[in-house]
Scaffold this motif. Sequence first.
Motif, PDB file in Angstrom:
ATOM      1  N   ILE A  63       0.827  -1.211   0.276  1.00 39.21           N
ATOM      2  CA  ILE A  63       0.032  -0.188   0.002  1.00 39.21           C
ATOM      3  C   ILE A  63       0.923   0.597  -0.034  1.00 39.21           C
ATOM      4  O   ILE A  63       0.564   2.081  -1.153  1.00 39.21           O
ATOM      5  CB  ILE A  63      -0.711  -0.188   1.323  1.00 39.21           C
ATOM      6  CG1 ILE A  63      -1.949  -0.827   0.846  1.00 39.21           C
ATOM      7  CG2 ILE A  63      -1.432   1.555   1.085  1.00 39.21           C
ATOM      8  CD1 ILE A  63      -2.315  -1.303   0.037  1.00 39.21           C
ATOM      9  N   ARG A  64       1.973   1.098   0.738  1.00 40.21           N
ATOM     10  CA  ARG A  64       2.523   2.373   1.123  1.00 40.21           C
ATOM     11  C   ARG A  64       3.879   2.727  -0.364  1.00 40.21           C
ATOM     12  O   ARG A  64       3.735   3.266  -1.134  1.00 40.21           O
ATOM     13  CB  ARG A  64       3.716   2.181   2.008  1.00 40.21           C
ATOM     14  CG  ARG A  64       2.581   2.244   3.214  1.00 40.21           C
ATOM     15  CD  ARG A  64       4.105   2.086   4.410  1.00 40.21           C
ATOM     16  NE  ARG A  64       4.994   2.376   4.465  1.00 40.21           N
ATOM     17  CZ  ARG A  64       6.921   2.956   5.022  1.00 40.21           C
ATOM     18  NH1 ARG A  64       7.077   1.618   4.905  1.00 40.21           N
ATOM     19  NH2 ARG A  64       6.832   4.083   4.930  1.00 40.21           N
ATOM     20  N   TRP A  65       3.712   1.004  -1.233  1.00 45.37           N
ATOM     21  CA  TRP A  65       4.728   1.606  -2.647  1.00 45.37           C
ATOM     22  C   TRP A  65       3.739   2.197  -3.519  1.00 45.37           C
ATOM     23  O   TRP A  65       3.951   2.772  -3.566  1.00 45.37           O
ATOM     24  CB  TRP A  65       4.776   0.179  -2.545  1.00 45.37           C
ATOM     25  CG  TRP A  65       5.755   0.085  -4.113  1.00 45.37           C
ATOM     26  CD1 TRP A  65       4.730  -0.566  -5.236  1.00 45.37           C
ATOM     27  CD2 TRP A  65       7.062   0.218  -4.633  1.00 45.37           C
ATOM     28  NE1 TRP A  65       5.669  -0.417  -6.240  1.00 45.37           N
ATOM     29  CE2 TRP A  65       7.232   0.417  -6.083  1.00 45.37           C
ATOM     30  CE3 TRP A  65       7.986   0.834  -3.714  1.00 45.37           C
ATOM     31  CZ2 TRP A  65       8.111   0.059  -6.766  1.00 45.37           C
ATOM     32  CZ3 TRP A  65       9.060   0.945  -4.588  1.00 45.37           C
ATOM     33  CH2 TRP A  65       9.093   0.535  -5.709  1.00 45.37           C
ATOM     34  N   LEU A  66       2.429   1.354  -3.235  1.00 46.25           N
ATOM     35  CA  LEU A  66       1.543   2.577  -4.596  1.00 46.25           C
ATOM     36  C   LEU A  66       1.169   3.588  -4.398  1.00 46.25           C
ATOM     37  O   LEU A  66       1.637   4.695  -4.878  1.00 46.25           O
ATOM     38  CB  LEU A  66       0.118   1.544  -4.750  1.00 46.25           C
ATOM     39  CG  LEU A  66      -0.589   1.935  -5.234  1.00 46.25           C
ATOM     40  CD1 LEU A  66      -0.363   1.551  -6.927  1.00 46.25           C
ATOM     41  CD2 LEU A  66      -1.939   0.965  -5.508  1.00 46.25           C
ATOM     42  N   ALA A  67       1.220   4.153  -2.750  1.00 48.31           N
ATOM     43  CA  ALA A  67       1.214   5.369  -2.231  1.00 48.31           C
ATOM     44  C   ALA A  67       2.104   6.070  -2.806  1.00 48.31           C
ATOM     45  O   ALA A  67       1.517   7.330  -3.703  1.00 48.31           O
ATOM     46  CB  ALA A  67       0.744   5.422  -1.471  1.00 48.31           C
ATOM     47  N   VAL A  68       3.378   5.894  -2.943  1.00 50.43           N
ATOM     48  CA  VAL A  68       4.515   6.648  -3.281  1.00 50.43           C
ATOM     49  C   VAL A  68       4.906   6.795  -4.685  1.00 50.43           C
ATOM     50  O   VAL A  68       5.130   7.947  -5.232  1.00 50.43           O
ATOM     51  CB  VAL A  68       6.068   6.669  -2.338  1.00 50.43           C
ATOM     52  CG1 VAL A  68       6.303   5.125  -2.963  1.00 50.43           C
ATOM     53  CG2 VAL A  68       6.968   7.678  -2.252  1.00 50.43           C
TER      54      VAL A  68
END
Length: 998
Positions: free
Chosen positions: A57-62
């Motif tokens: 999720i963090r990867w997609l957000a960044v």
Amino acid sequence: MNLSYENLLNLLSIANGSERSSEQQQAEIQLKAWEVESGYHYLLQEIYLKEELPLQIRWLAVICFKNGIDKYWRSSRANAISKEEKVQIKSRLFLMVGEKNNQLAIQNAHSIARIARFDFPQDWPTIFDSISQMLEESVFTKNDLVATNNLLIILNQIIKTVSIVRVGRARHALQSKAPVIAPVLIKLYVKFFQQWTTVAFDLGTMQICYMCLKNLRRLIPEGYETPHKSPEIIEFLTLTKQHLQELIIEHEKYASSDMLERYVRCYCKLYVNLINSNPTSFILLPNSQDILSTFMSLLDQRAKEIYNAEGGGDSNSFWETLALKGFLILKRVIGYIYKRGAVMLRARNDKEEIQQAISKLTTNFFTKDVIQHLCDLIINWYLRLRPSDLESWSIEPEEWCNEEISSSSWEFQIRPCAENFFQDLISFFNHELSDFVISKIQQGLADSNDMLTKDAILCTFQLSSISIANRVDFNKILNDILIPEGLKNDVSENRIIKRRICLIINEWVSVDCSKESKVSIFRLLVNFLQPDNKLNDSVVKLTAIQCLKNVLDDYDFNKYDFQPFLNEFINLSVRFLKEVEYTESKLFIFNVLALLIYRCNPLVDHQTLIDILSVVPSYWESVQNEHETILKNSLLRVLKNLVVSLNANSNETYKISIPLVESCCDGQQSSDNYSLLSEDGYELWLSMLQYAPFENPNTNELLNLFPLIPYGLVNSTEILPIILSLVRSYALISPSLFDIKSEITVEIFAQLTKYLPTMRDDSFVVFVSMMDILLLEKSSDEGFIQLLVTSGLFQAMVNYILNEDERGSHDIISSNKIFLILSRLNPSSLLYLLTNLSVNYDNLFNVWMEYFNNNGNPRNKKINLLSLISLCEKVIASGGNEIPVLVAKFPEIVKKTLLFLEEVNETDDGNCNVYSQDLVYEDIDDYRYLDQDIEPHGEKKRYQRLLESRDPVYSTNLREYLSKTFKDLKGKLNGNDFNMLVSMNDEYTIEKLQQLIN
């Protein structure tokens, strides 16, 4: 759905699903819609900053955050991020410096670099100061290695992004901040280098130290205008030289880590970048000679290890990498000497510094002894075939040879790199080296029994062709030394010399090679291709084929000298085709065959051409995948040249050629084939039409291809001249195709109407000749005239001349060519078109008269005059009401005709020598017909027949035509009207008319 933290997190979770679903698609659509909403990017940042959330999720957000910065950060963009949101985002950019996931940290670094690209220096002037302070805190206060590493990654991306800016304040601002950040980086580099080399070997520490070095590698060349004037940079560069030497000495200790090679590469890139950005400054560094000496020593001391290295071995790549960088650095420096510091002068004192730098190099470093030693070193070790080369030659000769022939990346292979460097050396230091190299060649060829040494010495002769051409007699060396060496078959190593002789000929044939020597070369290459000689392995044969290609390509190639060897070369090449396995080899042989057929036309006998033709189908069918498709391109070129050489017998290729053209040029049936093969397919198709037999062009077989033209006309605009040439050829072969009843022709003309206003010059000249041919054939054909109307092409041609939006983009020459097309129309047809379409007559004929004065082609001027006279006669005889401007322009037209007749000397039947020049079909008399042995192709004969039978230029005496026009008008008009018509002319014209009428 409203934008909120919870909703955004939920949608990112759905969008991150492993399987595609309608719900996932809806989530992606919503995310896309939220991009332009206030607060979206701030919330994305909040999500990727939270370590407790799932990594994906963090990867997609960044990623979404980074992409959004690209699209919406600049304030001038539509839906740009607001100033308030930018302030909030920037306040949290460095909260992630403790991130332990390296990939997330890198994406965050990319985001910060993009913001810096837009905001530095105007909206973010303190970024370098802030990072400098954070670095010192993370190391000396907190001892936080993770944060230090992440900050260095961020800084590296910022420097990389800002340094590529060439317009604006960013680059200058970077240079003003370099003295702020560089000392901190140098201090950290020294600290961590000492730690991992003397205290404890730790990969983490080694990585941080490397990142410091990487940042400095970018910052120093880009951030300092004159590094040689900065004490901290001088000290650091001195340190790098010492560290490089330490790592070289202790390389075995760290050989288990690939970081060592990364360090070495980074030092080398630093020196190369300094030389590229400011060579003068690099040379004036106090330790520049030490750096150069380090690489010279390395090349010397490690030459044996590099030579004996196994191809691709990890332990040996370290030395090879250093040697490659060493050659590259030395190459740049000697290039600087040769070009006498030819760089952009930034200040008045630069010129003095350049002289100082050159003097420093030539006096203290590149002395005559050093240059000759370097030359010796290259000959003894780096030009020799390595054991790994000989092993590859023995195990996979064909593959090895293909790599040697096709390799262009000399920077990454040690022997090609050394060859390239040697060429610079002998060229730039010709005075110091020419006698030295010549003596080495003479002594080596006389004394050396070692094949590899002899090959290396011969290599120097190959590489020195331009530099020593005026000092040696190549023709004598060829006949007295090289050819006798090449004909030896006593030991297996002779194949090495055979290959080298071919490579020497490649270089020397265009520099200094007599006619007699070329005949000797032909004889030698035939010997190298003989299949019964065991020393003529795949390498020797492929290199001989390569040599043959260069000889054929030479400007002074004489096909009649080559004729005695022609058939044997072809037979040997075709036989060799059956021996090779790799597509690259087959491709190379077919390309040479195509060139040979082309250059030796028409000397290849009919049966040999048919024999070559017979091998095409099997090789075409053997292609199994897209990688091999390039072989089909080569086969199409062979077929094209076969068609050209067979000329009147080209129809013998149809059984093979026509199905291949259908396969390649039918984009609706085979889009893959079309994208890869259509251009060569169209060229083959065009050659078939042009060389179709004059008397019996087998029109049915060729006409079946005509329906493929519209697709190519629409989808292959990059080769529009070829497509238009196809249409032109069909106009000569079968003008009946061009009728309003033909849907294909209607489609073609409609497309031409769209293209005409913006047609490129190369397409335009073909279009004009095509229309000229069609109108000679069909100017009185009502169906064809109607086709010009319904397609809009006639209106497009008139607009091309008259439309004020278009006129500025077309020159007078192009407009005159359109007038030429209009002149070909039957007077009745042209009047019909002008009176039934919305044409401004006054503008048209005013422009026509104006542009006529700029027409320098006598043939085209006569065509114009014949048309204008016939139009005027028809209008005046009918009362002059249809197009009044023609009545007013008639005296001007008559005067231009009389003046023109004074310029030319027509025969009684109306012909003149100048009319046979500058044909509308401009390329019909191309260079092939300068060779009297080549019979004109069918298209030339068809065009000549058309001109002789239909073109009034050759059969209408203009003086008599003007006289007849006036006599006819005198008979049709009453006396007063005729006298008034004559009286409209000036005194000169009236006098000439009286001579014509009476």
